[in-house]
Design an enzyme around this catalytic site. Structure first.
Site, mmCIF file in Angstrom:
data_model
loop_
_atom_site.group_PDB
_atom_site.id
_atom_site.type_symbol
_atom_site.label_atom_id
_atom_site.label_comp_id
_atom_site.label_asym_id
_atom_site.label_seq_id
_atom_site.Cartn_x
_atom_site.Cartn_y
_atom_site.Cartn_z
ATOM 1 N N HIS A 160 0.644 -1.607 -0.373
ATOM 2 C CA HIS A 160 -0.199 -0.025 0.051
ATOM 3 C C HIS A 160 0.889 1.185 -0.097
ATOM 4 O O HIS A 160 2.435 1.367 0.646
ATOM 5 C CB HIS A 160 -0.907 -0.671 1.150
ATOM 6 C CG HIS A 160 -1.550 -0.674 1.568
ATOM 7 N ND1 HIS A 160 -2.158 -1.522 2.444
ATOM 8 C CD2 HIS A 160 -2.805 -1.601 0.796
ATOM 9 C CE1 HIS A 160 -3.035 -2.229 1.831
ATOM 10 N NE2 HIS A 160 -3.634 -2.000 0.854
ATOM 11 N N CYS A 247 -3.119 0.009 10.323
ATOM 12 C CA CYS A 247 -3.594 -0.668 9.418
ATOM 13 C C CYS A 247 -4.847 -1.095 10.535
ATOM 14 O O CYS A 247 -6.121 -1.835 10.273
ATOM 15 C CB CYS A 247 -3.151 -1.655 8.127
ATOM 16 S SG CYS A 247 -2.110 -2.516 9.341
HETATM 17 C C1 CIR Z 1 -3.576 -7.976 3.669
HETATM 18 O O1 CIR Z 1 -2.800 -8.152 2.271
HETATM 19 O O2 CIR Z 1 -4.771 -7.361 2.797
HETATM 20 C C2 CIR Z 1 -3.069 -7.610 4.743
HETATM 21 N N1 CIR Z 1 -2.755 -9.458 4.720
HETATM 22 C C3 CIR Z 1 -2.515 -6.807 5.535
HETATM 23 C C4 CIR Z 1 -3.207 -5.510 4.926
HETATM 24 C C5 CIR Z 1 -2.854 -4.408 5.703
HETATM 25 N N2 CIR Z 1 -3.432 -3.334 5.601
HETATM 26 C C6 CIR Z 1 -2.440 -1.728 5.380
HETATM 27 O O3 CIR Z 1 -1.477 -1.872 5.561
HETATM 28 N N3 CIR Z 1 -3.170 -1.153 5.538
#
Ligand code: CIR
Length: 255
Positions: A160, A247
């Site tokens: 991201h 997150c």
């Molecule tokens: C994903 O791949 O969507 C999750 N395993 C990790 C999401 C992390 N989100 C973020 O950094 N905003």
């Protein structure tokens, strides 16, 4: 008052989405303990933590940031880029409805909250494997009436945009310029992470108080020298699921 919406680590976390990391075992009990410590750190920097129900059917549901982007004037409900994550928004809609007018991103748009970097009234939307141009265009359309200016930023090498840059204040960001093009943030003040700490740019800053990854001591020192009060957070288990510090919460300013 600042409300922090969070969601528990689900027992299914080992089945999370992974993009840039190899799958390694995640200790559920340890991940939950670290997440509780994170919630306590949020309380210590002035947030009222409101935990949403667990969602064991959604292995990535602890990463609540990706489901919405909250502004003073409204909230955008995302349409996560990973199909396995789309159902996560339902409970977030229920929780956010009492605080904000909601604007959903609709098909064919996709958007992960982790790709939306808000710096005062500037909004940078990362175009990534999760967020597409239609999603970014919808964000611009929703926000234009409130006086925000929206730019898109290419995201490569990281999941991201906020893996590479996060907001510190209304006009300053912390960034890793090896992971994102610093030129794109031209009218914003830039603070660089220590280059030996590639994942250190993802910090959570609330009114000058910063939560920073425990494995980024040099960046922590840089932040302290710049006048921030910094708390080190060990989130090593959720880091194996490609989660950072922003997150695991959604911040909602109240009143
Ligand atoms: C994903 O791949 O969507 C999750 N395993 C990790 C999401 C992390 N989100 C973020 O950094 N905003």
């Amino acid at each position: 008052m600042l409300v922090a919406l969070t969601r528990p680590v689900p027992p299914t976390i080992a089945q999370c989405e992974l993009t840039h990391l190899e799958r390694t075992p995640i200790d559920f009990a340890r991940a939950s303990e670290q997440h509780e410590a994170y919630e306590n750190a949020l309380r210590a920097i002035g947030c009222t933590v409101r935990r949403l129900p667990a969602a064991p059917d959604h292995p990535d549901s602890v990463f609540i940031e990706d489901t919405a982007v909250v502004f003073d004037e409204c909230a955008i409900i995302t349409r996560p880029g990973a199909e396995s994550r789309r159902g996560e928004t339902t409970a977030v809609v229920d929780a956010l409805r009492q605080y904000r007018r909601l604007h959903p991103v609709t098909e064919p748009g996709t958007l992960d909250g982790g790709d939306v970097l808000v710096v005062g009234h500037r909004v940078f939307v990362g175009l990534s494997t999760r967020t597409n141009k239609e999603g970014a265009a919808q964000v611009a359309k929703i926000l234009e009436r409130f006086g925000y200016v929206v730019w898109t930023v290419p995201v490569t090498n990281v999941l991201h945009l906020k893996s590479a840059a996060t907001a510190l204040d209304e006009d300053r960001i912390l960034l890793n310029r090896r992971l994102t093009d610093a030129e794109l943030f031209r009218d914003v003040e830039l603070l660089d992470v220590d280059e030996s700490e590639p994942m250190a740019a993802n910090v959570l800053c609330v009114d000058g108080k910063v939560l920073c990854a425990a494995d980024a001591p040099r960046t922590r020192a840089i932040l302290e020298r710049a006048g921030y009060t910094v708390t080190a957070i060990d989130s090593s288990e959720l880091a194996k699921a490609e989660g950072g510090l922003t997150c695991c919460s959604l911040l909602v300013r109240e009143g």
